[in-house]
Write a protein that holds these residues in place. Structure first.
Motif, short mmCIF file in Angstrom:
data_model
loop_
_atom_site.label_atom_id
_atom_site.label_comp_id
_atom_site.label_asym_id
_atom_site.label_seq_id
_atom_site.Cartn_x
_atom_site.Cartn_y
_atom_site.Cartn_z
N ARG A 106 -4.18 1.39 11.95
CA ARG A 106 -5.28 -0.08 12.02
C ARG A 106 -3.89 -0.75 12.76
NH1 ARG A 106 -8.91 -0.09 14.64
NH2 ARG A 106 -9.43 -2.04 13.76
N LYS B 85 1.37 -1.37 0.36
CA LYS B 85 0.30 0.06 -0.25
C LYS B 85 1.06 1.02 0.45
CE LYS B 85 -3.94 -2.35 0.88
NZ LYS B 85 -4.84 -2.33 -0.53
N LYS C 154 -3.83 5.42 7.37
CA LYS C 154 -5.51 4.62 8.11
C LYS C 154 -4.83 3.31 7.93
CE LYS C 154 -8.58 8.03 7.79
NZ LYS C 154 -8.57 9.47 6.92
N ILE C 155 -4.21 2.49 7.32
CA ILE C 155 -3.78 0.91 7.52
C ILE C 155 -3.34 0.91 8.56
CG2 ILE C 155 -3.39 -0.74 5.97
CD1 ILE C 155 -4.75 0.67 3.97
N GLU D 107 -9.54 -3.49 6.54
CA GLU D 107 -8.84 -2.17 5.80
C GLU D 107 -7.21 -3.18 4.68
OE1 GLU D 107 -9.04 -3.00 8.84
OE2 GLU D 107 -10.09 -1.43 9.64
N ASN E 143 -3.99 4.83 0.43
CA ASN E 143 -4.50 5.13 1.91
C ASN E 143 -3.33 4.17 3.54
OD1 ASN E 143 -6.28 6.37 3.24
ND2 ASN E 143 -8.36 4.70 2.23
#
Ligand code: FDA
Length: 513
Positions: free
Chosen positions: A251, A239, A247-248, A307, A244
């Protein structure tokens, strides 16, 4: 000059006298005028920051063939006041196993590399000069259902790795390499050969994580092997900033340490070229080992970490030994790659480590990701290794390695550069120091903990010639060992009060010799 040449000559004279057999001498002592000196010296230097013409070189390299050669080396270097550096795999981040600012010799265990696997009793004896790859290969040659919870880089040496803790892709399931050591063979500063029983439980505790080049020379270790399924599953999901990643990653910090112990998902962060022409982005590679099949893994990850968007195409099933090569980003053409000394390219680097106990907020993650876009970070990376699982269960003082319960993950940072840029290395080193100070508010504090096997001389150092006080060594000692540092000092005072075995970050004895 003159005194140095003098002690050099005396040392060699002493050693040749003790070795007696002249045909052995040529295979055991490499002096500077020996045509093989450089190739023996460079053979296991992993961080080529320490193989330049300016790097201090040993007066001799000793490659013992038997324990009596080691005893003679200890005797002669003590007698003639030379420092002794012990080398197994040569992966020390600061080159301490083969570099010293004072006159020194290297004792290189390259001939002590036997691996004896006993599948019936699920144990093995492994000599310190073997590599992790040789150990894994030795296990895999006999069985697919046993493994060992040590590091992922096949070229790392057993000697340094085990004596500093040693973690890998089984850390959540089984803890550290040091947690699985049940006996050892050690030669102490007086040349005595000791095993667990004769060395006693204090010294046996200290050598399982308290650091090499401090208590003696560990020749071999007896280890307990651990069960793994015949088929394991690995995956990689990448990623980047446009996908994103912030955000990942955020998390991941809430999820990774709480997953079932059979699932390990780490994160490697680097700068990469993005699909938009000429543009760079920052990418996180989420790489995993699951001790089970793909059909069980997919629903588990979809439920616990949706996610990530894991799909079957990201996954592959293989044996545990193959998964080491996969997660170590090494070629997997055959298991023989585990034996290849150059399977991981040798690079020039500086690295640091941290332990994270509270999730880093998104703004903090954005901050460190953006530092990867800086020019100095072209060869930089960060690795986030999830803890929890077994690490949560082992008390902090069980072994010298103290970073157990309450850590979400271990973070490490590494910056590299090209050989041609050695003259400008300062800018890369200052990048990683800036990165480290940026991270300060998000990681463990007082002490700011660090991993001993990711040696970093920036966090403090001994006086290399002369006496180092407990106070001075405490500066780095508590970061690596927390309160266990005190017991390590007691053991050192008991077993090597004259401080024969020493380097820039060895445990000092309590009083001046
Ligand atoms: P080396 O021979 O340089 O020794 C390291 C220290 O131990 C020195 O102080 C040396 O004197 C001492 N020593 C060595 N052999 C000894 C002996 N027989 N008796 C007493 N003292 C001895 N770590 C990890 O936990 N997990 C991982 O996945 C990785 N991966 C990794 C990849 C790469 C590319 C590198 C360069 C390093 C790692 N490491 C790691 C870190 C590694 O565990 C650490 O550098 C070890 O100390 C290396 O052990 P070696 O024997 O190779 O080093």
């Amino acid at each position: 000059g003159a005194t140095l040449a003098h002690s050099h000559g005396d040392f060699l004279h002493c050693l040749s006298f003790h070795l007696a057999n002249s045909s052995t001498i040529s295979k055991v002592i490499y002096m500077r005028n020996n045509p093989s000196y450089s190739s023996v010296l460079n053979a296991s230097i992993q961080n080529t920051r320490f193989s330049t013409p300016a790097t201090p070189k040993p007066l001799a390299i000793i490659t013992p063939l038997k324990t009596s050669h080691i005893q003679s080396t200890i005797y002669c270097s003590k007698k003639h006041g030379l420092q002794l550096r012990i080398r197994s795999g040569g992966h020390d981040f600061e080159g301490l196993s083969y570099v010293s600012e004072v006159p020194f010799v290297i004792l290189d265990l390259l001939n002590f590399r036997a691996v004896k696997v006993d599948t019936k009793n699920k144990v093995a004896w492994v000599q310190s000069g073997a590599t992790l790859g040789e150990l894994y290969y030795g296990i895999a040659a006999k069985t697919k259902t046993l493994a060992f919870p040590a590091g992922i880089c096949p070229t790392v040496g057993i000697g340094g790795h085990f004596s500093g803790g040693g973690y890998g892709i089984l850390v959540r399931k089984y803890g550290l390499a040091a947690d699985h050591i049940i006996d050892a063979q050690l030669i102490d500063a007086n040349g005595r050969i000791l095993d667990r029983k004769s060395m006693g439980e204090d010294l046996f505790w200290a050598i399982r994580g308290g650091g090499g080049n401090t208590f003696g020379i560990v020749l071999a270790w007896k280890i307990k092997l651990v069960p793994v399924p015949v088929v394991v599953t690995v995956f990689t999901v990448n990623k980047n900033l446009e996908q994103n990643v912030t955000k990942i990653l955020h998390r991941w910090q809430y999820i990774a340490h709480k997953l079932p112990d059979d699932l390990y998902v780490d994160v490697g962060i680097t700068k990469v070229s993005s699909s938009q022409a000429g543009k760079k982005t920052v990418q996180a590679a989420f790489m995993a080992l699951f001790l089970g099949g793909v059909d069980e893994l997919i629903p588990l990850v979809q439920e616990r970490f949706p996610e990530l968007g894991l799909a079957k195409e990201n996954c592959s099933e293989m044996s545990w030994a193959e998964s080491v090569l996969y997660l170590g980003r090494a070629p997997r053409t055959s298991l023989d790659m585990l034996l290849d000394k150059n399977v991981i390219p040798r690079t020039i680097f500086k690295a640091k480590s941290d332990y994270v106990k509270e999730p880093i907020p998104e703004s903090g993650i954005e901050g460190f990701l953006s530092m990867f876009l800086e020019k100095e970070a072209d060869f930089a990376s960060m690795l986030m290794v999830p803890f929890g699982g077994k690490m949560e269960e082992i008390p902090e003082n069980e072994l010298p390695y103290p970073h157990r319960a309450g850590n979400l993950f271990q973070a490490s940072y590494i910056v590299g550069w090209r050989k041609e840029e050695n003259a400008e290395s300062g800018k890369y080193i200052s990048w990683i120091r800036r990165f480290y100070s940026y991270m300060a508010s998000y990681v463990s504090k007082s002490p700011r903990e660090a991993y001993f096997n990711y040696r970093d001389l920036d966090i403090g150092s001994n006086n290399i010639s002369g006496y180092t006080s407990y106070q001075q060594a405490s500066i780095w000692g508590f970061k690596y060992f927390k309160n266990n540092f005190k017991r390590l000092v007691q053991v050192k005072t008991m077993v090597d009060p004259m401080n024969f075995f020493r380097n820039e970050q060895s445990i000092p004895p309590l009083s001046s010799p």
